[in-house]
Design a protein around this motif. Sequence first.
Motif, PDB file in Angstrom:
ATOM      1  N   ASN A 349      51.831  26.954  -2.428  1.00 16.91           N
ATOM      2  CA  ASN A 349      51.790  27.580  -3.056  1.00 16.91           C
ATOM      3  C   ASN A 349      51.414  27.927  -4.479  1.00 16.91           C
ATOM      4  OD1 ASN A 349      52.436  30.559  -0.696  1.00 16.91           O
ATOM      5  ND2 ASN A 349      54.536  29.153  -0.016  1.00 16.91           N
ATOM      6  N   PRO A 350      51.408  28.281  -5.573  1.00 18.14           N
ATOM      7  CA  PRO A 350      51.276  28.330  -6.567  1.00 18.14           C
ATOM      8  C   PRO A 350      52.674  28.786  -6.882  1.00 18.14           C
ATOM      9  CG  PRO A 350      50.525  30.608  -6.075  1.00 18.14           C
ATOM     10  CD  PRO A 350      50.427  29.670  -4.682  1.00 18.14           C
ATOM     11  N   SER A 351      52.778  28.353  -8.666  1.00 21.95           N
ATOM     12  CA  SER A 351      53.803  29.673  -9.175  1.00 21.95           C
ATOM     13  C   SER A 351      53.557  30.884  -9.892  1.00 21.95           C
ATOM     14  CB  SER A 351      54.729  28.219 -10.094  1.00 21.95           C
ATOM     15  OG  SER A 351      53.669  27.741 -11.177  1.00 21.95           O
ATOM     16  N   ILE A 352      54.580  31.025 -10.038  1.00 25.34           N
ATOM     17  CA  ILE A 352      54.320  32.885 -10.556  1.00 25.34           C
ATOM     18  C   ILE A 352      55.125  33.193 -11.344  1.00 25.34           C
ATOM     19  CG2 ILE A 352      54.034  35.328 -10.162  1.00 25.34           C
ATOM     20  CD1 ILE A 352      53.328  34.503  -6.993  1.00 25.34           C
ATOM     21  N   GLN A 353      54.583  33.694 -12.952  1.00 32.81           N
ATOM     22  CA  GLN A 353      54.929  34.551 -14.025  1.00 32.81           C
ATOM     23  C   GLN A 353      54.063  35.807 -13.631  1.00 32.81           C
ATOM     24  OE1 GLN A 353      57.781  33.550 -16.142  1.00 32.81           O
ATOM     25  NE2 GLN A 353      58.032  31.353 -15.517  1.00 32.81           N
ATOM     26  N   GLN A 354      54.664  37.021 -13.528  1.00 26.92           N
ATOM     27  CA  GLN A 354      53.615  38.076 -14.244  1.00 26.92           C
ATOM     28  C   GLN A 354      55.510  39.255 -14.897  1.00 26.92           C
ATOM     29  OE1 GLN A 354      53.473  40.889 -10.343  1.00 26.92           O
ATOM     30  NE2 GLN A 354      51.666  39.348 -10.285  1.00 26.92           N
ATOM     31  N   LEU A 374      49.348  68.085 -17.433  1.00 29.43           N
ATOM     32  CA  LEU A 374      49.123  67.175 -18.235  1.00 29.43           C
ATOM     33  C   LEU A 374      49.751  65.974 -18.058  1.00 29.43           C
ATOM     34  CD1 LEU A 374      46.626  66.608 -20.268  1.00 29.43           C
ATOM     35  CD2 LEU A 374      48.228  67.308 -22.821  1.00 29.43           C
ATOM     36  N   ALA A 375      49.382  64.747 -17.782  1.00 31.39           N
ATOM     37  CA  ALA A 375      49.974  63.463 -18.017  1.00 31.39           C
ATOM     38  C   ALA A 375      49.318  62.916 -18.297  1.00 31.39           C
ATOM     39  CB  ALA A 375      50.243  63.145 -16.444  1.00 31.39           C
ATOM     40  N   LEU A 376      49.926  62.191 -19.060  1.00 40.16           N
ATOM     41  CA  LEU A 376      49.320  60.426 -20.041  1.00 40.16           C
ATOM     42  C   LEU A 376      50.538  59.333 -19.725  1.00 40.16           C
ATOM     43  CD1 LEU A 376      47.260  59.326 -22.092  1.00 40.16           C
ATOM     44  CD2 LEU A 376      49.519  60.323 -23.568  1.00 40.16           C
ATOM     45  N   SER A 377      49.588  58.173 -19.926  1.00 39.16           N
ATOM     46  CA  SER A 377      50.650  57.327 -18.660  1.00 39.16           C
ATOM     47  C   SER A 377      49.668  55.689 -18.536  1.00 39.16           C
ATOM     48  CB  SER A 377      50.271  57.488 -17.410  1.00 39.16           C
ATOM     49  OG  SER A 377      49.430  57.176 -16.352  1.00 39.16           O
ATOM     50  N   ARG A 378      50.432  54.970 -19.024  1.00 36.29           N
ATOM     51  CA  ARG A 378      49.351  53.328 -19.656  1.00 36.29           C
ATOM     52  C   ARG A 378      50.392  52.307 -17.695  1.00 36.29           C
ATOM     53  NH1 ARG A 378      47.951  50.208 -23.413  1.00 36.29           N
ATOM     54  NH2 ARG A 378      48.453  48.210 -23.611  1.00 36.29           N
ATOM     55  N   ASN A 379      49.444  52.031 -17.842  1.00 41.08           N
ATOM     56  CA  ASN A 379      49.760  51.003 -16.571  1.00 41.08           C
ATOM     57  C   ASN A 379      49.720  49.311 -17.134  1.00 41.08           C
ATOM     58  OD1 ASN A 379      50.759  52.663 -13.954  1.00 41.08           O
ATOM     59  ND2 ASN A 379      48.312  52.921 -14.310  1.00 41.08           N
ATOM     60  N   TYR A 380      50.209  48.347 -17.042  1.00 45.20           N
ATOM     61  CA  TYR A 380      49.659  47.080 -17.667  1.00 45.20           C
ATOM     62  C   TYR A 380      50.699  46.103 -16.414  1.00 45.20           C
ATOM     63  CZ  TYR A 380      50.312  42.481 -20.619  1.00 45.20           C
ATOM     64  OH  TYR A 380      50.171  41.972 -21.029  1.00 45.20           O
ATOM     65  N   LEU A 381      49.337  44.856 -15.643  1.00 44.64           N
ATOM     66  CA  LEU A 381      49.956  43.955 -15.307  1.00 44.64           C
ATOM     67  C   LEU A 381      49.979  42.776 -15.725  1.00 44.64           C
ATOM     68  CD1 LEU A 381      50.788  42.755 -12.962  1.00 44.64           C
ATOM     69  CD2 LEU A 381      48.608  42.656 -11.412  1.00 44.64           C
ATOM     70  N   ASN A 382      50.285  41.813 -16.525  1.00 49.66           N
ATOM     71  CA  ASN A 382      50.507  39.842 -16.732  1.00 49.66           C
ATOM     72  C   ASN A 382      50.413  39.240 -15.768  1.00 49.66           C
ATOM     73  OD1 ASN A 382      49.014  38.431 -18.859  1.00 49.66           O
ATOM     74  ND2 ASN A 382      51.552  37.977 -18.672  1.00 49.66           N
ATOM     75  N   ASN A 383      49.378  38.359 -15.153  1.00 48.97           N
ATOM     76  CA  ASN A 383      49.835  37.542 -14.276  1.00 48.97           C
ATOM     77  C   ASN A 383      49.377  36.040 -14.056  1.00 48.97           C
ATOM     78  OD1 ASN A 383      50.271  36.829 -11.381  1.00 48.97           O
ATOM     79  ND2 ASN A 383      47.809  37.523 -10.999  1.00 48.97           N
ATOM     80  N   GLU A 384      50.407  34.857 -14.505  1.00 51.10           N
ATOM     81  CA  GLU A 384      50.317  33.605 -14.452  1.00 51.10           C
ATOM     82  C   GLU A 384      50.101  33.007 -13.529  1.00 51.10           C
ATOM     83  OE1 GLU A 384      51.916  32.505 -18.016  1.00 51.10           O
ATOM     84  OE2 GLU A 384      51.180  34.293 -18.688  1.00 51.10           O
ATOM     85  N   LEU A 385      49.136  32.634 -12.794  1.00 53.05           N
ATOM     86  CA  LEU A 385      49.635  31.529 -11.722  1.00 53.05           C
ATOM     87  C   LEU A 385      48.850  29.901 -11.573  1.00 53.05           C
ATOM     88  CD1 LEU A 385      46.990  33.115  -8.965  1.00 53.05           C
ATOM     89  CD2 LEU A 385      50.111  33.847  -9.945  1.00 53.05           C
TER      90      LEU A 385
END
Length: 817
Positions: A349-354, A374-385
């Motif tokens: 398996n890989p090591s993960i920083q997320q 009226l909806a305003l949104s922001r999604n963010y994902l940072n993935n380091e393997l």
Amino acid sequence: MKNKLLLLILFVFEAVFSIAQSTGTVSGTVTDRSTLLPVAGATITIDKVTSGAVADSNGRFRATDIPTGSYNITCTALGYKSTTRYNLVISSGNEQVISFELEPEASVLSTVIVSGRKRTVRAASIETPLSVQRLTTEEIKSNPGGNFDISRVIQSLPGVGGTSGSVGGFRNDIIIRGGAPNENVYYLDGIEIPVINHFATQGSAGGPTGILNVSFIEDVKLSSSAFDARYDNALSGVFQFKQKNGNTQRTQGNLRLSATELALTLDGPLHKEKAITYLASVRRSYLQFLFQAIDLPIRPNYWDFQAKINYPINKNTTLTFLGIGALDEFSFAEPKDATPEKLYVINSNPSIQQQSYTLGLSLKKNIARGFWTLALSRNYLNNELDKFENNDLPSEEERILGVRSSETENKLRFDLSRSVGDWKFTYGAMAQYVDFKNSTFNVIRKPIEDENGEIVQPGNTINFQSPIDPFFKTGLYGQASKRFANERLAISAGIRADGNSYTDEGMNLLKTISPRVSFSYVLDDNWTANFSAGRYFKLPPFTILGYADAGGYLVNRGADYLRNDHLAAGFEYIPNEVTRFTIEGFYKWYDNVPVSVRNGISLSNEGGDFNVLGNEEVRTDGKGKAYGIEFFAQRKLTNRFFGILSYTLFWSRYSGSNGILVPSSWDNRHLLSITWGYKFPRNWELGLKFRYQGGAPYTPFDEIASRINYLSQGTGIPDYSLLNERRLNAFNVSDVRIDKKWNFNRVSLNLFLDVSNWYRAASPAYPQYTFRRTADNSAFETTDGQPVKADGSNAIPILLGNDDPSVIPTIGFIVEF
């Protein structure tokens, strides 16, 4: 002396329990479902007690001095169908805050049979009359084996499976009616949240544990077909999580401590006169300490955060803010007692920083006979393997995987719902600004030479930095609904079209026209027949869209939207207001499924591990189908008992580059779930859950490729010419939960014991390819007594069994204050 001390302790406990407070409070709001306007004068009645409440001009109510315990609470109002919330726990620690949305009667004076039906147990709507289920907060919290994790709790519903029968039960991949894990969408108070699990698989979904705080959830609704046109990218399931509002009178909260986590939740007023409320929580995992104590070589560590602010600007306008985020770290440690199984885990398996978060702002305003949002949104994902030939002692020379990837979605959506005469219309539009970055180094195959220097295997390495520019996604939809034939027949029809500015034909909205229609007919006071048909589209994951070759060319810009056509039909039987039965058949056709150019298999078979789905060249010409029948029975809390039974028989198949349909990785065939609970006197509660899944298909190893590549990859190489030709044994497990509650002066205590797999059933999972080790596990055993060769030619391949039972006892407490 010891006897005196024991008597003193017992006396203190007796004194504490003797002052226990036996009353609590319930409060909340009552609104019209069609307009979201407050319903003044609505009556709140609580079974088994004479106290109740009446909603004021703002639709707010509050009932006090209720004896602690579990109750069914009913809301009635002139001109509306009554509705009941079941199994609500009233404690002295927290004020129970709930909301009622009442559905207007079609005709107040009508004597038509449909107007008099007791349908409080129903989960359906006119837009989605079938393939829909609902769970309340108490059903989620008390679910045996759920461990306060919504992603596990919803596996009690029909058609919902997981990867429990393929990876040992350690992931929350949600498989609905044979579809892939990334075919579902998740909404929290109308805001999409792409990531609901810690250590999520980028491009797919799932992870070992959920992020959402169950203390915030008022209910969860699952639609597995007949999707409302407002939802894009849904092929198998739409989950709608509804959060409660904070207490308008005082700050309150709860502290939960177990063997795996510590969680603190607070809610209360920010401004009492204006009824501005908040919710806030933080949770810290202790899995790393548990795994260290039981000598597992993995160290998962996570935090998560959640918040909501509700601001009713006036009677017609409400502003809501929500936020949810997670910090994840997955690393390895050398085990004290090295075994082949533990050493395999380290290098496979890989090591993960997320890091991930969703921020959303929603403005709702009532208009004549309707409302808009009226909806305003922001999604963010940072993935380091990161993965190395030896994860325990990593060095850059032995790196085989390095991923630095982030995806950001900024979304603006407008929805309007309005009634015109007997018709209900909803329509809207959305726009998204997407920014995706990806830098990937991945050794697919390391160059291997034999002892004579001859090339046994040429190398294959992916090394690119995605040159993809930010792009836009757009969507338009509309839906119309009406009841006919004296209210017996309900018809709803919708249409949607989506586009994007990135793919070659992304702005050709005619290619993504997705019509849908549903019918519901009331046969008599208890039976309803339902039917739906629809076409749905999904844009490939960003990891597919952003893949580039060594020259920086984006090779997947020609990818098409994945298409899925649904047919579903069935019957609903409601003999009384607390019992519901459904039986349904479904058929789904897939087209434009992404297929790997490298190995020729459908990517819909992948996504149930901790790597990345889609970092490769694909063709979107795969096919697929899933079909089956499912049965569901539910009884809400009456006479201390409540229960759920669901069974699904289904088949799931996908084609690869050869065009031949074969069983998918999710083709378990049988899904059975039984959950029941019983509330004993003196606040004792017992819950029991049993799950059965048919054996999952799997692919045997390519013996030659596995031997050559094992030392560098840490795993075996599947023989994709035999894709899913073998099948694991069936999976079954039973979980038990015991709760005991005490109520004191404005404080309550809940002790719980939750044991997963209490009878130690085997957990079938994919076998593990490795080389035999020496007696002390310090090296690999070889045929010639020499060190193992790079090509593994002198190693002794073996398969490790991977079905050892895993019993997970969790004991903890919840303090409400």
